[in-house]
Design a protein around this motif. Structure first.
Motif, short mmCIF file in Angstrom:
data_model
loop_
_atom_site.label_atom_id
_atom_site.label_comp_id
_atom_site.label_asym_id
_atom_site.label_seq_id
_atom_site.Cartn_x
_atom_site.Cartn_y
_atom_site.Cartn_z
N PHE A 148 -4.32 0.97 0.96
CA PHE A 148 -4.47 0.92 -0.49
C PHE A 148 -5.45 1.96 -0.99
O PHE A 148 -5.33 2.48 -2.10
CB PHE A 148 -4.90 -0.49 -0.91
CG PHE A 148 -4.22 -0.96 -2.14
CD1 PHE A 148 -2.88 -1.35 -2.10
CD2 PHE A 148 -4.88 -0.98 -3.36
CE1 PHE A 148 -2.22 -1.76 -3.24
CE2 PHE A 148 -4.23 -1.40 -4.51
CZ PHE A 148 -2.90 -1.79 -4.46
N GLU A 149 -6.42 2.29 -0.16
CA GLU A 149 -7.39 3.34 -0.52
C GLU A 149 -7.25 4.53 0.43
O GLU A 149 -8.22 5.27 0.64
CB GLU A 149 -8.82 2.77 -0.45
CG GLU A 149 -9.05 1.50 -1.25
CD GLU A 149 -8.88 1.71 -2.75
OE1 GLU A 149 -9.01 2.88 -3.21
OE2 GLU A 149 -8.60 0.72 -3.46
N ASN A 150 -6.09 4.71 1.01
CA ASN A 150 -5.85 5.79 1.99
C ASN A 150 -6.90 5.77 3.10
O ASN A 150 -7.39 6.80 3.54
CB ASN A 150 -5.85 7.16 1.31
CG ASN A 150 -4.70 7.32 0.35
OD1 ASN A 150 -3.65 6.71 0.53
ND2 ASN A 150 -4.89 8.13 -0.68
N GLU A 151 -7.23 4.56 3.57
CA GLU A 151 -8.35 4.41 4.50
C GLU A 151 -7.98 4.52 5.97
O GLU A 151 -8.85 4.61 6.82
CB GLU A 151 -9.09 3.09 4.24
CG GLU A 151 -8.28 1.83 4.50
CD GLU A 151 -7.46 1.35 3.31
OE1 GLU A 151 -7.02 2.20 2.50
OE2 GLU A 151 -7.27 0.13 3.20
N LYS B 126 2.21 2.20 -3.40
CA LYS B 126 1.19 2.86 -4.23
C LYS B 126 1.15 4.37 -3.97
O LYS B 126 0.79 5.16 -4.85
CB LYS B 126 -0.18 2.23 -3.94
CG LYS B 126 -1.25 2.66 -4.94
CD LYS B 126 -2.62 2.08 -4.58
CE LYS B 126 -3.69 2.70 -5.49
NZ LYS B 126 -5.01 2.71 -4.84
N GLN B 127 1.52 4.79 -2.75
CA GLN B 127 1.48 6.22 -2.41
C GLN B 127 2.70 6.99 -2.89
O GLN B 127 2.71 8.22 -2.84
CB GLN B 127 1.41 6.39 -0.88
CG GLN B 127 0.09 6.00 -0.25
CD GLN B 127 0.04 6.41 1.21
OE1 GLN B 127 1.06 6.42 1.90
NE2 GLN B 127 -1.15 6.76 1.69
N LYS C 81 -2.32 9.62 5.86
CA LYS C 81 -3.13 8.44 5.60
C LYS C 81 -2.28 7.32 5.03
O LYS C 81 -1.26 7.56 4.40
CB LYS C 81 -4.24 8.79 4.61
CG LYS C 81 -5.27 9.75 5.20
CD LYS C 81 -6.32 10.17 4.21
CE LYS C 81 -7.31 11.13 4.85
NZ LYS C 81 -8.06 10.52 5.98
N ALA D 104 0.84 -1.21 0.00
CA ALA D 104 0.00 0.00 0.00
C ALA D 104 0.87 1.26 0.00
O ALA D 104 0.55 2.26 -0.66
CB ALA D 104 -0.93 -0.02 1.21
N LYS E 154 -2.66 -7.06 -4.52
CA LYS E 154 -3.61 -6.04 -4.95
C LYS E 154 -3.13 -5.23 -6.15
O LYS E 154 -3.92 -4.64 -6.86
CB LYS E 154 -3.87 -5.08 -3.77
CG LYS E 154 -4.69 -5.69 -2.66
CD LYS E 154 -5.02 -4.63 -1.62
CE LYS E 154 -5.95 -5.18 -0.55
NZ LYS E 154 -6.16 -4.21 0.53
#
Lengths: 329, 329
Positions: free
Chosen positions: B262-265, A23-24, B259, A20, A45
């Motif tokens: 993977f979805e900045n969650e 990805k950022q 954040k 993750a 993912k």
């Protein structure tokens, strides 16, 4: 500019956190995940990422700039660390404090011989907390350090509870004691016992018909893990455990309470605190920043084992030196 | 081991803070203080330290390992920095943010040509706060920075009040607003205006017969300095000013609210806070730690201008690398 090509070794919580984080960061890309499991059993993912058996890692020496080792410190890293450091630049989060000097030596030997760079013990403790302890101690040589952890899950203590007879499943939170933190924050330089710093709060699923009073006593009296603490034991159902305790928050505080002046007459408090929704994801983010640094140090022929104490901070950033000075200094 | 031989240029508040810091660090010694004033008018606290006219500094190139420049950023350092960097390793606390890139270039040219090392803009902001902004931004690239200063005296704002007609003396405190800090700390990522972040609190001694209402209005409406803030003006006596406002406390907070996932969650808060009894003494302590680093980098042929972003953290410490790993990692 070509991207930094990263491999992940071990696809558990930390490995997924690293994925993750990649990805950022626009200057990084995930090339492959290396696993001991059957590769076809793992679905990553990120599109177009290979899943490869760990034994085939050596085939990727020309395709990967840095390997992030996401295995555990107890048994994975002591073996994988030196092996991978002989082939790749590496970053890991080795966190068995007492064994870090020995591990450092092993990585240093392997990486130096191979002209690779290995940054070990990266994360938040060891890692960011170590950095703050080091900086603030160098700045305030007359003073005291305090580190508090939590509220967050201790994997080691959770495992210890699970080994108690009659326990089906369990999770343990380390909880720093507010009064201790307040006392440090206001500069009173307290001498704190183990019991005064943290509470241990346990959520336990007992097996059907188990003797709960005995389980509770066994936990509370367990040497090293619980006997020196005030420990709270809650019995809950398996559903409650899953529903209320499946996130992995964590956090903590580092303080330096020090003095300055010709007669040490003035007081100063330095405080660093983190509050994390996801411990493994935050750790993944730290690892990726240091992966960037490992590649850069290697390009500059700075080989061997490194720690967070050895890396110039600018190497963590994707920004140029001029941007850093202009925007952040 | 021979001690690190330090010279202090400018014996004001920061210079005296550096002197006190040197006393705390067993591996450093103060050799001489350089001043524009008449040397005989200055009495330093440390025994056997020379007080020398600044124009004679060049005679000390073989006696001093690093000069700590303690002059002001407005007029002293722009001249002294390049001059001294051509003769000595230097450390300074140049803090005019907008002019740092230009100053860096000048120091870099002078120091590189002379094979000296100059670490600029050292202190807590710029300095420690910059480091935290940089590290936490590299770790959490998706997020927001927040910096709060105070409660503490702003010299620039105090000077501005003193220039108001009818003001005999004055001091101004920058006070961060609790509600803004709380909002950042709980992760709500607020958009904060200047007015929402800090209050400006002024303690003013008026001249006899001065129009206090006009003074208050002149302060509150002063562009750049006060007009964008909620400003509180207290009129006090000269005795009160001296009695209650002669200490130099300061402090502040740096936050990164970022954040991950993977979805900045998931949310993370990194907080760094300092609370200082004496701003100049704490700054002096930071400068001495970086003086140690400047000497070491120079020995390793790392010449030219450096900032806190360029210095490996271990170089700040008197401890060996093995000690740092064992005790603090």
């Amino acid at each position: 500019m070509s991207k930094i090509r990263i491999g992940i070794v071990g696809y558990g919580n930390i490995g997924r956190g690293v994925e993750a984080a990649i990805k950022q960061n626009a200057d990084t890309e995930l090339v492959a995940v290396f696993t001991r499991r059957a590769p076809e059993s793992i679905t990553v993912k990120t599109p177009n990422v290979k899943v490869v058996e760990i034994k085939d890692a050596s085939k990727y020496v020309n395709d990967i700039d840095v390997m992030i080792l996401c295995g555990g410190s107890a048994t994975d890293l002591p073996v994988q660390g030196p092996e991978f450091a002989a082939m790749f630049n590496i970053v890991d989060s080795f966190d068995t404090h007492a064994k870090i000097p020995e591990y450092f030596e092993k990585i240093n030997n392997a990486a130096s011989a191979a002209k690779k760079t290995g940054i070990i013990s990266v994360g938040w403790d060891p890692g960011l907390f170590s950095m703050i302890r080091m900086i603030s101690g160098a700045i305030l040589p007359v003073g005291n350090d305090y580190t508090f952890w939590g509220k967050g899950v201790s994997q080691g203590h959770s495992d210890a509870i699970r080994r108690v007879a009659g326990v089906k499943s369990a999770i343990q939170y380390t909880v720093p004691i507010d009064e201790a933190i307040s006392s440090v924050r206001r500069g009173s330089n307290p001498e704190l016992t183990t019991r005064q710093k943290h509470i241990r709060e346990c959520f336990v699923v007992a097996e059907d018909g188990a003797d709960k009073a005995k389980i509770e006593a066994d936990i509370k009296n367990m040497p090293n893990y619980f006997a020196d603490y005030n420990t709270i034991v809650h019995f809950i159902t398996e559903e409650e455990l899953k529903r209320d305790h499946s996130k992995m928050p964590h956090g903590g505080f580092v303080f330096r309470s020090g003095k300055s002046g010709f007669e040490n007459e003035n007081n100063h408090i330095v405080e660093f605190a983190i509050k994390l929704d996801s411990n493994p994801e935050f750790t993944g983010n730290v690892l990726v920043a240091y992966a960037r640094a490992a590649v850069r140090m290697n390009k500059e022929a700075s080989f061997g084992a490194k720690t967070v104490f050895d890396v110039p901070l600018s190497y963590l950033s994707a920004k140029s030196h001029a941007e850093l000075i202009k925007e952040l200094l």
